[in-house]
Design a protein around this motif. Structure first.
Motif, PDB file in Angstrom:
ATOM      1  N   ARG A  77       5.439   7.969 -10.408  1.00  0.00           N
ATOM      2  CA  ARG A  77       5.410   6.838  -9.473  1.00  0.00           C
ATOM      3  C   ARG A  77       4.958   7.245  -8.081  1.00  0.00           C
ATOM      4  O   ARG A  77       4.414   6.445  -7.335  1.00  0.00           O
ATOM      5  CB  ARG A  77       6.779   6.166  -9.407  1.00  0.00           C
ATOM      6  CG  ARG A  77       7.118   5.451 -10.678  1.00  0.00           C
ATOM      7  CD  ARG A  77       8.356   4.637 -10.635  1.00  0.00           C
ATOM      8  NE  ARG A  77       9.263   4.935  -9.535  1.00  0.00           N
ATOM      9  CZ  ARG A  77      10.334   4.250  -9.256  1.00  0.00           C
ATOM     10  NH1 ARG A  77      10.652   3.219  -9.990  1.00  0.00           N
ATOM     11  NH2 ARG A  77      11.101   4.576  -8.256  1.00  0.00           N
ATOM     12  N   CYS A  78       5.158   8.484  -7.720  1.00  0.00           N
ATOM     13  CA  CYS A  78       4.725   8.988  -6.410  1.00  0.00           C
ATOM     14  C   CYS A  78       3.227   8.754  -6.222  1.00  0.00           C
ATOM     15  O   CYS A  78       2.779   8.423  -5.124  1.00  0.00           O
ATOM     16  CB  CYS A  78       5.043  10.479  -6.306  1.00  0.00           C
ATOM     17  SG  CYS A  78       4.496  11.284  -4.791  1.00  0.00           S
ATOM     18  N   LEU A  79       2.447   8.898  -7.288  1.00  0.00           N
ATOM     19  CA  LEU A  79       0.998   8.753  -7.197  1.00  0.00           C
ATOM     20  C   LEU A  79       0.560   7.346  -6.816  1.00  0.00           C
ATOM     21  O   LEU A  79      -0.521   7.166  -6.262  1.00  0.00           O
ATOM     22  CB  LEU A  79       0.344   9.148  -8.522  1.00  0.00           C
ATOM     23  CG  LEU A  79       0.500  10.613  -8.924  1.00  0.00           C
ATOM     24  CD1 LEU A  79      -0.053  10.835 -10.320  1.00  0.00           C
ATOM     25  CD2 LEU A  79      -0.145  11.527  -7.915  1.00  0.00           C
ATOM     26  N   GLY A  80       1.387   6.356  -7.092  1.00  0.00           N
ATOM     27  CA  GLY A  80       1.059   4.989  -6.701  1.00  0.00           C
ATOM     28  C   GLY A  80       1.134   4.783  -5.197  1.00  0.00           C
ATOM     29  O   GLY A  80       0.406   3.983  -4.627  1.00  0.00           O
ATOM     30  N   THR A  81       2.016   5.524  -4.552  1.00  0.00           N
ATOM     31  CA  THR A  81       2.188   5.428  -3.104  1.00  0.00           C
ATOM     32  C   THR A  81       1.309   6.433  -2.369  1.00  0.00           C
ATOM     33  O   THR A  81       0.794   6.154  -1.297  1.00  0.00           O
ATOM     34  CB  THR A  81       3.667   5.683  -2.730  1.00  0.00           C
ATOM     35  OG1 THR A  81       4.486   4.769  -3.460  1.00  0.00           O
ATOM     36  CG2 THR A  81       3.904   5.502  -1.240  1.00  0.00           C
ATOM     37  N   TRP A  82       1.124   7.596  -2.953  1.00  0.00           N
ATOM     38  CA  TRP A  82       0.394   8.696  -2.337  1.00  0.00           C
ATOM     39  C   TRP A  82      -0.739   9.153  -3.262  1.00  0.00           C
ATOM     40  O   TRP A  82      -0.650  10.199  -3.890  1.00  0.00           O
ATOM     41  CB  TRP A  82       1.337   9.859  -2.048  1.00  0.00           C
ATOM     42  CG  TRP A  82       2.445   9.485  -1.120  1.00  0.00           C
ATOM     43  CD1 TRP A  82       3.708   9.084  -1.451  1.00  0.00           C
ATOM     44  CD2 TRP A  82       2.382   9.467   0.303  1.00  0.00           C
ATOM     45  NE1 TRP A  82       4.430   8.821  -0.324  1.00  0.00           N
ATOM     46  CE2 TRP A  82       3.648   9.048   0.777  1.00  0.00           C
ATOM     47  CE3 TRP A  82       1.386   9.771   1.234  1.00  0.00           C
ATOM     48  CZ2 TRP A  82       3.942   8.926   2.130  1.00  0.00           C
ATOM     49  CZ3 TRP A  82       1.677   9.643   2.582  1.00  0.00           C
ATOM     50  CH2 TRP A  82       2.943   9.230   3.018  1.00  0.00           C
ATOM     51  N   PRO A  83      -1.818   8.395  -3.349  1.00  0.00           N
ATOM     52  CA  PRO A  83      -2.923   8.799  -4.228  1.00  0.00           C
ATOM     53  C   PRO A  83      -3.580  10.093  -3.746  1.00  0.00           C
ATOM     54  O   PRO A  83      -3.931  10.218  -2.577  1.00  0.00           O
ATOM     55  CB  PRO A  83      -3.914   7.637  -4.138  1.00  0.00           C
ATOM     56  CG  PRO A  83      -3.132   6.486  -3.594  1.00  0.00           C
ATOM     57  CD  PRO A  83      -2.051   7.082  -2.740  1.00  0.00           C
ATOM     58  N   PRO A  84      -3.725  11.063  -4.642  1.00  0.00           N
ATOM     59  CA  PRO A  84      -4.403  12.297  -4.250  1.00  0.00           C
ATOM     60  C   PRO A  84      -5.908  12.063  -4.117  1.00  0.00           C
ATOM     61  O   PRO A  84      -6.449  11.112  -4.682  1.00  0.00           O
ATOM     62  CB  PRO A  84      -4.104  13.243  -5.414  1.00  0.00           C
ATOM     63  CG  PRO A  84      -3.930  12.334  -6.583  1.00  0.00           C
ATOM     64  CD  PRO A  84      -3.291  11.081  -6.038  1.00  0.00           C
ATOM     65  N   VAL A  85      -6.557  12.939  -3.383  1.00  0.00           N
ATOM     66  CA  VAL A  85      -8.013  12.889  -3.240  1.00  0.00           C
ATOM     67  C   VAL A  85      -8.583  13.641  -4.443  1.00  0.00           C
ATOM     68  O   VAL A  85      -8.684  14.864  -4.448  1.00  0.00           O
ATOM     69  CB  VAL A  85      -8.481  13.510  -1.913  1.00  0.00           C
ATOM     70  CG1 VAL A  85      -9.998  13.463  -1.807  1.00  0.00           C
ATOM     71  CG2 VAL A  85      -7.841  12.785  -0.736  1.00  0.00           C
ATOM     72  N   VAL A  86      -8.910  12.888  -5.476  1.00  0.00           N
ATOM     73  CA  VAL A  86      -9.379  13.470  -6.733  1.00  0.00           C
ATOM     74  C   VAL A  86     -10.866  13.798  -6.637  1.00  0.00           C
ATOM     75  O   VAL A  86     -11.666  12.980  -6.185  1.00  0.00           O
ATOM     76  CB  VAL A  86      -9.116  12.497  -7.910  1.00  0.00           C
ATOM     77  CG1 VAL A  86      -9.693  13.036  -9.210  1.00  0.00           C
ATOM     78  CG2 VAL A  86      -7.623  12.232  -8.049  1.00  0.00           C
ATOM     79  N   VAL A  87     -11.192  15.002  -7.068  1.00  0.00           N
ATOM     80  CA  VAL A  87     -12.580  15.459  -7.088  1.00  0.00           C
ATOM     81  C   VAL A  87     -13.046  15.402  -8.532  1.00  0.00           C
ATOM     82  O   VAL A  87     -12.342  15.852  -9.430  1.00  0.00           O
ATOM     83  CB  VAL A  87     -12.681  16.906  -6.551  1.00  0.00           C
ATOM     84  CG1 VAL A  87     -14.108  17.412  -6.610  1.00  0.00           C
ATOM     85  CG2 VAL A  87     -12.146  16.978  -5.126  1.00  0.00           C
ATOM     86  N   GLY A  88     -14.220  14.839  -8.757  1.00  0.00           N
ATOM     87  CA  GLY A  88     -14.754  14.728 -10.112  1.00  0.00           C
ATOM     88  C   GLY A  88     -14.933  16.081 -10.772  1.00  0.00           C
ATOM     89  O   GLY A  88     -15.061  17.109 -10.099  1.00  0.00           O
TER      90      GLY A  88
END
Length: 172
Positions: A77-88
């Motif tokens: 659930r943390c990812l919904g509030t704090w989206p990481p900067v995902v690199v392809g």
């Protein structure tokens, strides 16, 4: 009564599910990374915080103290509030304007097979509460198990006096 074709319903359901899950407009994983793996980290001068990191859309970037450098600990659930900067896949973050140093950029795995952009070893995140470029409403929040701080262009977080710091709780 007007009937909506099944294909239209399927498209609407997919769009709604993607929005709820925090997916990118390209249909990728949650985070502020762009399609094709191109992620640019820029800098912006903000009142009272100095020159801080922002993503290619101008959204402020944060670090999470429990990450203790080199590990993504924001999951579920943390990812919904704090989206990481995902690199392809196969991509790497690029230094943009404002003094961002390419030598401090890197990636760290997130435990889900993705790479997350990092700066000075700290995985980078945006905050869902920041709805416009340059907002910093996530600064110094104690959320999902620890404090979140805006990252400065020098590779250090902006830590208000009296707040927990990496030196106080980091083993690296």
């Amino acid at each position: 009564m007007h009937r909506v074709p099944g294909a239209t319903l399927a498209v609407l359901a997919t769009v709604a599910a993607g929005s709820l899950a925090g997916c990118t407009s390209a249909g990728g994983p949650p985070g502020s990374g762009s399609a094709g793996g191109r992620v640019v980290i820029d800098a912006k001068r903000l009142p009272s915080l100095g020159t801080v990191l922002v993503d290619q859309h101008g959204k402020t970037l944060y670090m999470f103290l429990p990450d203790r450098k080199h590990a993504v600990t924001c999951t579920g659930r943390c990812l919904g509030t704090w989206p990481p900067v995902v690199v392809g896949q196969g991509g790497s973050p690029k230094a943009g304007s404002g003094g961002v140093r390419q030598g401090l950029l890197g990636t760290v795995p997130d435990g889900q097979g993705r790479s997350v952009a990092s700066y000075a070893g700290w995985p980078l995140y945006t905050y869902a509460g920041d709805t416009a470029p340059g907002q910093t409403s996530g600064q110094a929040l104690d959320d999902n198990g620890g404090p979140w701080y805006v990252m400065r262009v020098d590779g250090h977080p902006v830590i208000p006096s009296g707040s927990p710091s990496p030196g106080a709780s980091s083993t690296s």
